[in-house]
Design a protein around this motif. Structure first.
Motif, PDB file in Angstrom:
ATOM      1  N   MET A 286      15.321  42.258  23.413  1.00 21.20           N
ATOM      2  CA  MET A 286      14.054  42.052  22.745  1.00 21.20           C
ATOM      3  C   MET A 286      13.142  41.188  23.610  1.00 21.20           C
ATOM      4  O   MET A 286      13.539  40.123  24.046  1.00 21.20           O
ATOM      5  CB  MET A 286      14.288  41.375  21.394  1.00 21.20           C
ATOM      6  CG  MET A 286      13.016  41.120  20.648  1.00 21.20           C
ATOM      7  SD  MET A 286      13.218  40.127  19.176  1.00 21.20           S
ATOM      8  CE  MET A 286      12.927  38.507  19.849  1.00 21.20           C
ATOM      9  N   LYS A 287      11.935  41.681  23.831  1.00 21.91           N
ATOM     10  CA  LYS A 287      10.944  40.906  24.572  1.00 21.91           C
ATOM     11  C   LYS A 287      10.099  40.110  23.585  1.00 21.91           C
ATOM     12  O   LYS A 287      10.050  40.423  22.398  1.00 21.91           O
ATOM     13  CB  LYS A 287      10.060  41.843  25.381  1.00 21.91           C
ATOM     14  CG  LYS A 287      10.825  42.580  26.460  1.00 21.91           C
ATOM     15  CD  LYS A 287       9.908  43.462  27.259  1.00 21.91           C
ATOM     16  CE  LYS A 287      10.721  44.214  28.299  1.00 21.91           C
ATOM     17  NZ  LYS A 287       9.927  45.198  29.009  1.00 21.91           N
ATOM     18  N   LYS A 288       9.411  39.107  24.083  1.00 18.97           N
ATOM     19  CA  LYS A 288       8.529  38.288  23.255  1.00 18.97           C
ATOM     20  C   LYS A 288       7.095  38.755  23.486  1.00 18.97           C
ATOM     21  O   LYS A 288       6.606  38.743  24.610  1.00 18.97           O
ATOM     22  CB  LYS A 288       8.684  36.806  23.633  1.00 18.97           C
ATOM     23  CG  LYS A 288       7.892  35.874  22.768  1.00 18.97           C
ATOM     24  CD  LYS A 288       8.493  35.785  21.393  1.00 18.97           C
ATOM     25  CE  LYS A 288       7.752  34.749  20.573  1.00 18.97           C
ATOM     26  NZ  LYS A 288       7.941  34.906  19.166  1.00 18.97           N
ATOM     27  N   TYR A 289       6.440  39.211  22.422  1.00 22.25           N
ATOM     28  CA  TYR A 289       5.057  39.675  22.495  1.00 22.25           C
ATOM     29  C   TYR A 289       4.194  38.845  21.550  1.00 22.25           C
ATOM     30  O   TYR A 289       4.628  38.494  20.447  1.00 22.25           O
ATOM     31  CB  TYR A 289       4.943  41.141  22.062  1.00 22.25           C
ATOM     32  CG  TYR A 289       5.653  42.120  22.958  1.00 22.25           C
ATOM     33  CD1 TYR A 289       5.186  42.426  24.230  1.00 22.25           C
ATOM     34  CD2 TYR A 289       6.797  42.779  22.510  1.00 22.25           C
ATOM     35  CE1 TYR A 289       5.827  43.351  25.031  1.00 22.25           C
ATOM     36  CE2 TYR A 289       7.454  43.709  23.308  1.00 22.25           C
ATOM     37  CZ  TYR A 289       6.966  43.983  24.569  1.00 22.25           C
ATOM     38  OH  TYR A 289       7.598  44.904  25.369  1.00 22.25           O
ATOM     39  N   SER A 290       2.962  38.605  21.963  1.00 20.76           N
ATOM     40  CA  SER A 290       2.008  37.987  21.039  1.00 20.76           C
ATOM     41  C   SER A 290       1.628  39.038  20.005  1.00 20.76           C
ATOM     42  O   SER A 290       1.722  40.246  20.249  1.00 20.76           O
ATOM     43  CB  SER A 290       0.756  37.522  21.785  1.00 20.76           C
ATOM     44  OG  SER A 290      -0.007  38.639  22.210  1.00 20.76           O
ATOM     45  N   ILE A 291       1.183  38.592  18.858  1.00 21.32           N
ATOM     46  CA  ILE A 291       0.802  39.520  17.796  1.00 21.32           C
ATOM     47  C   ILE A 291      -0.391  40.373  18.237  1.00 21.32           C
ATOM     48  O   ILE A 291      -0.484  41.553  17.897  1.00 21.32           O
ATOM     49  CB  ILE A 291       0.564  38.793  16.453  1.00 21.32           C
ATOM     50  CG1 ILE A 291       0.670  39.764  15.284  1.00 21.32           C
ATOM     51  CG2 ILE A 291      -0.746  38.047  16.451  1.00 21.32           C
ATOM     52  CD1 ILE A 291       2.053  40.346  15.080  1.00 21.32           C
ATOM     53  N   GLU A 292      -1.287  39.803  19.036  1.00 19.79           N
ATOM     54  CA  GLU A 292      -2.453  40.551  19.531  1.00 19.79           C
ATOM     55  C   GLU A 292      -2.039  41.680  20.462  1.00 19.79           C
ATOM     56  O   GLU A 292      -2.721  42.701  20.539  1.00 19.79           O
ATOM     57  CB  GLU A 292      -3.428  39.615  20.259  1.00 19.79           C
ATOM     58  CG  GLU A 292      -4.072  38.563  19.380  1.00 19.79           C
ATOM     59  CD  GLU A 292      -3.186  37.329  19.142  1.00 19.79           C
ATOM     60  OE1 GLU A 292      -3.557  36.526  18.275  1.00 19.79           O
ATOM     61  OE2 GLU A 292      -2.126  37.181  19.793  1.00 19.79           O
ATOM     62  N   ALA A 293      -0.922  41.521  21.159  1.00 12.85           N
ATOM     63  CA  ALA A 293      -0.453  42.555  22.095  1.00 12.85           C
ATOM     64  C   ALA A 293       0.139  43.763  21.380  1.00 12.85           C
ATOM     65  O   ALA A 293       0.069  44.877  21.890  1.00 12.85           O
ATOM     66  CB  ALA A 293       0.576  41.963  23.058  1.00 12.85           C
ATOM     67  N   VAL A 294       0.716  43.561  20.204  1.00 16.79           N
ATOM     68  CA  VAL A 294       1.422  44.650  19.528  1.00 16.79           C
ATOM     69  C   VAL A 294       0.658  45.276  18.369  1.00 16.79           C
ATOM     70  O   VAL A 294       1.047  46.339  17.888  1.00 16.79           O
ATOM     71  CB  VAL A 294       2.822  44.204  19.042  1.00 16.79           C
ATOM     72  CG1 VAL A 294       3.717  43.883  20.224  1.00 16.79           C
ATOM     73  CG2 VAL A 294       2.738  43.032  18.080  1.00 16.79           C
ATOM     74  N   LEU A 295      -0.404  44.644  17.927  1.00 22.15           N
ATOM     75  CA  LEU A 295      -1.200  45.212  16.824  1.00 22.15           C
ATOM     76  C   LEU A 295      -2.453  45.889  17.362  1.00 22.15           C
ATOM     77  O   LEU A 295      -3.172  45.301  18.169  1.00 22.15           O
ATOM     78  CB  LEU A 295      -1.638  44.125  15.840  1.00 22.15           C
ATOM     79  CG  LEU A 295      -0.646  43.673  14.806  1.00 22.15           C
ATOM     80  CD1 LEU A 295      -1.293  42.660  13.861  1.00 22.15           C
ATOM     81  CD2 LEU A 295      -0.070  44.819  14.018  1.00 22.15           C
ATOM     82  N   PRO A 296      -2.748  47.093  16.885  1.00 22.53           N
ATOM     83  CA  PRO A 296      -3.981  47.767  17.298  1.00 22.53           C
ATOM     84  C   PRO A 296      -5.172  47.321  16.432  1.00 22.53           C
ATOM     85  O   PRO A 296      -5.933  48.137  15.937  1.00 22.53           O
ATOM     86  CB  PRO A 296      -3.644  49.244  17.096  1.00 22.53           C
ATOM     87  CG  PRO A 296      -2.688  49.249  15.954  1.00 22.53           C
ATOM     88  CD  PRO A 296      -1.891  47.966  16.091  1.00 22.53           C
ATOM     89  N   HIS A 297      -5.294  46.019  16.226  1.00 19.19           N
ATOM     90  CA  HIS A 297      -6.358  45.433  15.413  1.00 19.19           C
ATOM     91  C   HIS A 297      -7.091  44.393  16.259  1.00 19.19           C
ATOM     92  O   HIS A 297      -6.583  43.945  17.276  1.00 19.19           O
ATOM     93  CB  HIS A 297      -5.789  44.711  14.190  1.00 19.19           C
ATOM     94  CG  HIS A 297      -5.162  45.589  13.172  1.00 19.19           C
ATOM     95  ND1 HIS A 297      -4.065  46.372  13.429  1.00 19.19           N
ATOM     96  CD2 HIS A 297      -5.473  45.798  11.876  1.00 19.19           C
ATOM     97  CE1 HIS A 297      -3.730  47.029  12.333  1.00 19.19           C
ATOM     98  NE2 HIS A 297      -4.559  46.697  11.380  1.00 19.19           N
ATOM     99  N   GLN A 298      -8.254  44.001  15.763  1.00 20.91           N
ATOM    100  CA  GLN A 298      -8.991  42.909  16.378  1.00 20.91           C
ATOM    101  C   GLN A 298      -9.283  41.869  15.303  1.00 20.91           C
ATOM    102  O   GLN A 298      -9.339  42.192  14.120  1.00 20.91           O
ATOM    103  CB  GLN A 298     -10.312  43.417  16.973  1.00 20.91           C
ATOM    104  CG  GLN A 298     -10.117  44.364  18.127  1.00 20.91           C
ATOM    105  CD  GLN A 298     -11.450  44.859  18.669  1.00 20.91           C
ATOM    106  OE1 GLN A 298     -12.512  44.563  18.148  1.00 20.91           O
ATOM    107  NE2 GLN A 298     -11.374  45.637  19.737  1.00 20.91           N
ATOM    108  N   ALA A 299      -9.448  40.625  15.734  1.00 17.72           N
ATOM    109  CA  ALA A 299      -9.828  39.571  14.796  1.00 17.72           C
ATOM    110  C   ALA A 299     -11.155  39.971  14.155  1.00 17.72           C
ATOM    111  O   ALA A 299     -11.966  40.603  14.812  1.00 17.72           O
ATOM    112  CB  ALA A 299      -9.966  38.243  15.529  1.00 17.72           C
ATOM    113  N   PRO A 300     -11.363  39.707  12.909  1.00 16.72           N
ATOM    114  CA  PRO A 300     -10.556  38.879  12.005  1.00 16.72           C
ATOM    115  C   PRO A 300      -9.525  39.675  11.200  1.00 16.72           C
ATOM    116  O   PRO A 300      -8.957  39.147  10.258  1.00 16.72           O
ATOM    117  CB  PRO A 300     -11.599  38.277  11.077  1.00 16.72           C
ATOM    118  CG  PRO A 300     -12.609  39.372  10.932  1.00 16.72           C
ATOM    119  CD  PRO A 300     -12.650  40.039  12.301  1.00 16.72           C
TER     120      PRO A 300
END
Length: 154
Positions: free
Chosen positions: A1-15
């Motif tokens: 298992m690699k460590k990914y930030s949530i921004e790297a794995v979700l196809p969403h943008q803030a907010p």
């Protein structure tokens, strides 16, 4: 298992990134966390929390994080998917409370070649135990753009 930030794995943008982290994942599921703060999207000041029905989106985003991590592990891009609906959503309190850290667990029960999948999902907290449960239906086709309205640019 690699460590990914949530921004790297979700196809969403803030907010619209509603969850904080992908803690762990394996071939059939993952565990994500979100801490409810006054800055959380959909936070209700009068109720000091986030309404329990937002739990379906927390679950869907955990599923998306799982799919995104697997895609990155295989050298692929993160693709969008579609939340089709939930079955048997049960919530055990009306609001996710301020300063509570929620743990979202998702396990894939079924997947078709078409991209249709069903996940067993649960939201818990160390403070209040099980907060919500559901089966979530999602769809991640090979070409998700074919399912979007191409007239949006006009």
């Amino acid at each position: 298992m690699k460590k990914y930030s949530i921004e790297a794995v979700l196809p969403h943008q803030a907010p619209m990134i509603l969850i904080d982290s992908l803690n762990s994942y394996h071939d059939d599921g993952c565990v994500c966390d979100v801490t409810i703060t006054e800055k959380s999207p959909f936070y209700n000041e009068a109720k000091k929390g986030v309404a329990n029905y937002i739990g379906t989106e927390y679950m869907a985003q955990a599923i998306a994080a799982y799919a995104g991590a697997l895609a990155l592990d295989n050298g692929n891009k993160v693709k969008i998917g579609f939340l089709l609906g939930s079955r048997k959503y049960k919530a055990f309190q009306a609001y996710f409370e301020l300063n509570d850290t929620l743990r979202i667990k998702v396990e894939q029960l079924y997947q078709e070649e078409s991209g249709l999948s069903v996940f067993e999902c649960e939201i818990t907290s160390s403070k209040n135990g099980v907060l919500a449960q559901a089966k979530i239906n999602v769809f991640q086709p090979q070409d998700p753009m074919a399912f979007l309205d191409n007239d949006l640019e006009a």
